[in-house]
Design an enzyme around this catalytic site. Sequence first.
Site, PDB file in Angstrom:
ATOM      1  N   GLY A 141       0.797  -1.233   0.000  1.00  0.00           N
ATOM      2  CA  GLY A 141       0.000   0.000   0.000  1.00  0.00           C
ATOM      3  C   GLY A 141       0.822   1.271   0.000  1.00  0.00           C
ATOM      4  N   SER A 142       2.027   1.207  -0.560  1.00  0.00           N
ATOM      5  CA  SER A 142       2.864   2.408  -0.563  1.00  0.00           C
ATOM      6  C   SER A 142       3.086   2.919  -1.982  1.00  0.00           C
ATOM      7  CB  SER A 142       4.204   2.100   0.103  1.00  0.00           C
ATOM      8  OG  SER A 142       4.813   1.025  -0.578  1.00  0.00           O
ATOM      9  N   GLY A 143       2.297   2.396  -2.927  1.00  0.00           N
ATOM     10  CA  GLY A 143       2.380   2.888  -4.298  1.00  0.00           C
ATOM     11  C   GLY A 143       3.454   2.217  -5.125  1.00  0.00           C
ATOM     12  N   SER A 146       2.598  -3.384  -5.157  1.00  0.00           N
ATOM     13  CA  SER A 146       2.661  -4.708  -4.529  1.00  0.00           C
ATOM     14  C   SER A 146       1.471  -5.575  -4.931  1.00  0.00           C
ATOM     15  CB  SER A 146       2.751  -4.579  -3.008  1.00  0.00           C
ATOM     16  OG  SER A 146       1.619  -3.880  -2.507  1.00  0.00           O
ATOM     17  N   SER A 147       0.290  -4.978  -5.077  1.00  0.00           N
ATOM     18  CA  SER A 147      -0.880  -5.805  -5.412  1.00  0.00           C
ATOM     19  C   SER A 147      -0.780  -6.323  -6.843  1.00  0.00           C
ATOM     20  CB  SER A 147      -2.176  -5.006  -5.201  1.00  0.00           C
ATOM     21  OG  SER A 147      -2.298  -3.987  -6.164  1.00  0.00           O
ATOM     22  N   GLU A 193      -6.297  -7.247 -10.443  1.00  0.00           N
ATOM     23  CA  GLU A 193      -6.161  -5.851 -10.014  1.00  0.00           C
ATOM     24  C   GLU A 193      -7.524  -5.170  -9.913  1.00  0.00           C
ATOM     25  OE1 GLU A 193      -3.380  -4.710  -8.499  1.00  0.00           O
ATOM     26  OE2 GLU A 193      -2.852  -3.190  -9.997  1.00  0.00           O
ATOM     27  N   ASP A 204       0.441  -0.788 -13.534  1.00  0.00           N
ATOM     28  CA  ASP A 204       1.203  -1.578 -12.565  1.00  0.00           C
ATOM     29  C   ASP A 204       1.384  -3.019 -13.030  1.00  0.00           C
ATOM     30  OD1 ASP A 204       0.892   0.772 -11.190  1.00  0.00           O
ATOM     31  OD2 ASP A 204       0.321  -0.156  -9.289  1.00  0.00           O
TER      32      ASP A 204
END
Lengths: 387, 387
Positions: A141-143, A146-147, A193, A204
């Site tokens: 969740g830091s941009g 990761s997802s 996503e 991403d």
Amino acid sequence: MEVRARAPGKIILAGEHAVVHGSTAMAAAIDLYTYVSLRFPTPADNDDTLKLNLKDMDLEFSWPVGRIKEAFPELGSFNVSSPASCSLEVTKAIAALVEEQNIPEVKIGLASGVSAFLWLYISIHGCKPAKATVTSELPLGSGLGSSAALCVALSAALLSLSDSVKLDFDHQGWQIFGDSELDLVNKWAFEGEKIIHGKPSGIDNTVSTYGNMIKFRSGELTLIKTNMPLKMLITNTKVGRNTKALVASVSERTLRHPTAMAAVFNAVDSISNEMATIIQSPVSDDLSITEKEEKLEELMEMNQGLLQCMGVSHASIETVLRTTLKFKLSSKLTGAGGGGCVLTLLPTLLSGTVVDKVIADLESCGFQCLIAGIGGKGMEISFSGSS
Amino acid sequence: MEVRARAPGKIILAGEHAVVHGSTAMAAAIDLYTYVSLRFPTPADNDDTLKLNLKDMDLEFSWPVGRIKEAFPELGSFNVSSPASCSLEVTKAIAALVEEQNIPEVKIGLASGVSAFLWLYISIHGCKPAKATVTSELPLGSGLGSSAALCVALSAALLSLSDSVKLDFDHQGWQIFGDSELDLVNKWAFEGEKIIHGKPSGIDNTVSTYGNMIKFRSGELTLIKTNMPLKMLITNTKVGRNTKALVASVSERTLRHPTAMAAVFNAVDSISNEMATIIQSPVSDDLSITEKEEKLEELMEMNQGLLQCMGVSHASIETVLRTTLKFKLSSKLTGAGGGGCVLTLLPTLLSGTVVDKVIADLESCGFQCLIAGIGGKGMEISFSGSS
């Protein structure tokens, strides 16, 4: 046997926010990965469950295969080679499966991540027992994507066992997919996503799948092969952001000052394109690595000023900028801003002692520091054990 | 009898640096003044010297009138109503007069200020004894137009005694000049500024002469009458700047990134014009003072981001920005950057307690704080004693 897949995180090198208003942006893969390992029980194991082990969080979820079959009566109707969106009906079924697991509420986004896991697993591999283990070098969740890296690695691992992908199971170490196979991974990852983010841009998962860098504008993506090694210090301010609110605030500012902001977005567009040109140009006698790095540093500084003009900086970001500037290093926020991560270019000739000092200074402010090579590999896969 | 003149300093509200590249800029008078007092000895005083007393620096210079006449054999050929540049020959004669005074070398720019004084005094008033006393509320050499304010106040005081200006010597308190008389003051002050700065833009003396605000672009100046009271905190970082080097660095960046920088300058142009529109628009039900202030704050923040994009910010400026942001106040550098002064808008409804706290915080960093009304009066004059 075990299938392992890894997929990289990403950074936005230039153009965040402005890209929403038609400017070019540049994203790059970083050599920090999310790993997914799949192990399959033998009949002798007598294990009929699907397990998801999130090692970094010390969490394990488990579903009896019978329970999954119950939830998906129409199972087997999925077509691996043509990724589809999760229907409303299936979404509900998955939600029920996730709900049974008593996922800690403090872990924001975890439930949607588990949902995406179930959707991809069941759609691609069907309803068979396995143990999936996930570990990651990427802060959540830091941009840093990761997802997407999770969705890509998982899709890759699952597709490697399908008829849609041809691989050498006896190959030692990491191996890559063919182009059309990568396209399939990317499409499935995008579906994952969607479950996690609602309306992802697709940047991403694309960067995580193909690696290298991607120039994107108005939904059009162009793969950029880098011609220079590039190392960044990524400082995670750990300040949580509301990406939607930040995007909205830039749009509101644009409505209030349309002419000024249009010029700002034009400036960003030009910066992204200049960066792409520098990164693609071969190192030559004309332009040494150091000169190219200096140009990139100047462009990063300019982009940061323009992001400040858009109003998406944050006190924590300014602290990182000030700290790195003391060491004559150039930084810019990456992603949504308002906290999140900051990039600092680490020039090739910079001594390790200086890097250590910068990191010590930043960590003393409570920030997390990661060093990453930029623009490298995309997803990879490896097999071990008897197949 | 005594003539007193005062002339205001200035700030650049928007558009510094970009103005060099064709953008609109906005300058405004501030209600901080430089005062020039002229006293003339009676024959009974038997004083035949021209004295210049710089009270703030505790310095006094003095020239026998005979010595000045010696240096200017062609004295009397000056025409008060048509300001002329200082010829090379006169420059040399003045340099000799200044050199005799053993001016402390640590006071940078002092010698050129004294030269400008002599040139204006002798050109406008001729070679007569007097004592000129200068005091100022403006910090020297910090970009607030102290040298222009000196030239304007001095020119005004001297012209008030000439046939070119019609005034009421019996009027009590400050009085102003007519328009054509102001034009004459402005032209003479510009000649003084040339001696101090070489190639001044003419903005500083124009704002100091006429007051209010001035929009300028490509050498064209437009007087703007404000329709709102506006108060700024001016923080002097006391960090010395090299204006020429900063201007050159922006030009070099522009050569390296012509497209991006052109867009940045367009954004600044639009910001300056928006500011002018807001400041000129009458306060109405449509737009309250607070709403106008918020718009100006946003434009200041945007302009600051663009200045950072040009690379002219400085650690000291960032410290001021960070400090004022803690109090939710918007700031931008004013003038050349690289140190110098920072503007912070003080909204009408801001409590004095908050202002005191901000100032205490800034002063604890070693900065000097001034509060100034913006867009007020230009030069004024008053007489006292028997004429």
